[in-house]
Design an enzyme around this catalytic site. Structure first.
Site, PDB file in Angstrom:
ATOM      1  N   SER A 160       0.853  -1.184   0.000  1.00 39.69           N
ATOM      2  CA  SER A 160       0.000   0.000   0.000  1.00 39.69           C
ATOM      3  C   SER A 160       0.892   1.237   0.000  1.00 39.69           C
ATOM      4  O   SER A 160       2.080   1.164   0.322  1.00 39.69           O
ATOM      5  CB  SER A 160      -0.944   0.002   1.207  1.00 39.69           C
ATOM      6  OG  SER A 160      -0.229  -0.177   2.414  1.00 39.69           O
ATOM      7  N   GLU A 190       1.013   5.664   0.720  1.00 39.71           N
ATOM      8  CA  GLU A 190       0.387   6.850   1.292  1.00 39.71           C
ATOM      9  C   GLU A 190       0.693   8.094   0.466  1.00 39.71           C
ATOM     10  O   GLU A 190       1.821   8.300   0.037  1.00 39.71           O
ATOM     11  CB  GLU A 190       0.873   7.070   2.721  1.00 39.71           C
ATOM     12  CG  GLU A 190       0.251   8.309   3.395  1.00 39.71           C
ATOM     13  CD  GLU A 190       0.715   8.473   4.824  1.00 39.71           C
ATOM     14  OE1 GLU A 190       0.364   7.599   5.651  1.00 39.71           O
ATOM     15  OE2 GLU A 190       1.432   9.453   5.113  1.00 39.71           O
ATOM     16  N   THR A 237      -3.749  11.296   3.469  1.00 32.17           N
ATOM     17  CA  THR A 237      -3.684  11.900   4.799  1.00 32.17           C
ATOM     18  C   THR A 237      -4.732  12.996   4.988  1.00 32.17           C
ATOM     19  O   THR A 237      -5.332  13.500   4.038  1.00 32.17           O
ATOM     20  CB  THR A 237      -2.287  12.478   5.085  1.00 32.17           C
ATOM     21  OG1 THR A 237      -2.019  13.537   4.157  1.00 32.17           O
ATOM     22  CG2 THR A 237      -1.213  11.407   4.959  1.00 32.17           C
ATOM     23  N   ALA A 245      -4.522  18.024  10.737  1.00 32.96           N
ATOM     24  CA  ALA A 245      -5.002  18.216  12.101  1.00 32.96           C
ATOM     25  C   ALA A 245      -6.259  19.072  12.109  1.00 32.96           C
ATOM     26  O   ALA A 245      -6.303  20.134  11.513  1.00 32.96           O
ATOM     27  CB  ALA A 245      -3.906  18.879  12.938  1.00 32.96           C
ATOM     28  N   ASP A 274      -3.007  15.181  15.789  1.00 34.08           N
ATOM     29  CA  ASP A 274      -2.441  16.168  16.711  1.00 34.08           C
ATOM     30  C   ASP A 274      -3.396  17.338  16.865  1.00 34.08           C
ATOM     31  O   ASP A 274      -4.109  17.698  15.932  1.00 34.08           O
ATOM     32  CB  ASP A 274      -1.097  16.675  16.176  1.00 34.08           C
ATOM     33  CG  ASP A 274      -0.068  15.563  16.093  1.00 34.08           C
ATOM     34  OD1 ASP A 274      -0.024  14.733  17.023  1.00 34.08           O
ATOM     35  OD2 ASP A 274       0.668  15.510  15.094  1.00 34.08           O
ATOM     36  N   PHE A 333      11.687  15.299  10.050  1.00 31.18           N
ATOM     37  CA  PHE A 333      10.490  14.467  10.230  1.00 31.18           C
ATOM     38  C   PHE A 333      10.648  13.561  11.450  1.00 31.18           C
ATOM     39  O   PHE A 333       9.751  13.425  12.274  1.00 31.18           O
ATOM     40  CB  PHE A 333      10.274  13.565   9.006  1.00 31.18           C
ATOM     41  CG  PHE A 333       9.594  14.213   7.839  1.00 31.18           C
ATOM     42  CD1 PHE A 333       9.088  15.500   7.906  1.00 31.18           C
ATOM     43  CD2 PHE A 333       9.447  13.512   6.645  1.00 31.18           C
ATOM     44  CE1 PHE A 333       8.460  16.085   6.823  1.00 31.18           C
ATOM     45  CE2 PHE A 333       8.821  14.082   5.550  1.00 31.18           C
ATOM     46  CZ  PHE A 333       8.323  15.371   5.641  1.00 31.18           C
ATOM     47  N   HIS A 372       3.902  -0.774   3.724  1.00 32.60           N
ATOM     48  CA  HIS A 372       3.149   0.455   3.449  1.00 32.60           C
ATOM     49  C   HIS A 372       4.167   1.567   3.204  1.00 32.60           C
ATOM     50  O   HIS A 372       4.936   1.930   4.110  1.00 32.60           O
ATOM     51  CB  HIS A 372       2.257   0.805   4.643  1.00 32.60           C
ATOM     52  CG  HIS A 372       1.438   2.045   4.453  1.00 32.60           C
ATOM     53  ND1 HIS A 372       0.285   2.066   3.692  1.00 32.60           N
ATOM     54  CD2 HIS A 372       1.612   3.317   4.916  1.00 32.60           C
ATOM     55  CE1 HIS A 372      -0.221   3.298   3.709  1.00 32.60           C
ATOM     56  NE2 HIS A 372       0.568   4.075   4.440  1.00 32.60           N
TER      57      HIS A 372
END
Length: 275
Positions: A4, A6, A38, A41, A98, A205, A255
């Site tokens: 998979s 992202e 994604t 927040a 977050d 990151f 992933h």
């Protein structure tokens, strides 16, 4: 083995066109089980997530939108679930997320297990629910023991499988799997894979999300300075070796955190003879 990938929602028309090309390359070569998208927040990229998911779905590929519950309401999550269900989406990545900058309280959800339970109560078994796992501990967890307990609670709340934060030490993953199994977790826990292409970006990151970059990798990356080609070649070797360790030992899938790029993920897959 399940693969998979992202993506994050593009913010411009040029970004959307580029992502379309990236997705088509990855879909053709990897035939991934799904593409996840994604969600910022407090829903800061909500519209972009929905548009990207819709485009992936309409292209005939399976899309899995991320849902972040912190700072959101039950009514808002209910509305999003209804939209995704109407589109024909049947996979969700359910996350705590977050707290957005400037927002002083969590809202109606405090933890991801509450979101998982809510999705199940609202939609029964319609969605395959993925949750997050942290082999090296969530940066806000009290302890590793507490973190694994919280993870087990998420799985017992109705999750079907999990995707890990990226890591570069396979022992951390296998130890986490063992500890989760002792708490009754038998659902698949898929390792998240971060390609290494930019040392500054990777270290930033990693410091932000609590992912450990081993000292030997940090030192090697620093030694390359601005030599991008050497960084990419070294990164490809490191990540290929990690994936090989994981797959040989029986990881249920991989992933890829693509960062909306195709080449690095494809190169890793080629090295692993997955293409």
């Amino acid at each position: 083995m399940e693969l998979s990938v992202e993506f994050f929602p593009p913010k411009t028309a040029e970004g959307a066109a580029k992502l379309r090309s990236v997705r088509e390359q990855l879909a053709t070569a990897l035939k991934p089980t799904f593409f996840s998208v994604t969600f910022g927040a407090g829903g800061s990229t909500q519209d972009g997530t929905l548009a990207t998911v819709k485009e992936i779905h309409e292209a005939g590929q399976q899309a899995a939108p991320h849902l972040s519950c912190v700072g959101s309401s039950k009514e808002k999550i209910r509305e999003l679930l209804a939209q995704y269900k109407a589109l024909g989406i049947n996979r969700i990545v359910a996350l705590r997320g977050d707290l957005p900058s400037g927002m002083g309280q969590y809202g109606e959800f405090h933890h991801a297990d509450e979101l998982v339970s809510f999705i199940r109560s609202e939609t029964d078994s319609h969605f395959h629910i993925e949750v997050a796992a942290y082999p090296e501990m969530h940066p806000q967890a009290k302890s590793m023991t507490d973190d694994v307990l919280r993870f087990a609670n998420k799985m017992k709340s109705g999750a079907d499988s999990a995707i890990t934060q990226y890591f570069f030490n396979s022992d951390a993953y296998f130890r986490f799997i063992d500890e989760a199994a002792k708490l009754g977790v038998d659902q698949p826990i898929v390792p998240g894979i971060m390609p290494i292409t930019n040392s500054t970006q990777l270290l930033r990151f990693s410091d932000a999300c609590g992912a450990e970059v081993p000292r030997w990798i940090r030192l090697r990356l620093q030694s390359f300075g601005d030599d991008t080609a050497s960084i990419k070649a070294f990164g490809l070797d490191v990540v290929t070796d990690l994936c090989d360790q994981l797959t040989v030992a029986g990881a249920p899938g991989l992933h890829f955190y693509s960062l909306n790029q195709a080449d690095t993920t494809l190169n890793i897959a080629k090295n692993l003879n997955l293409i």
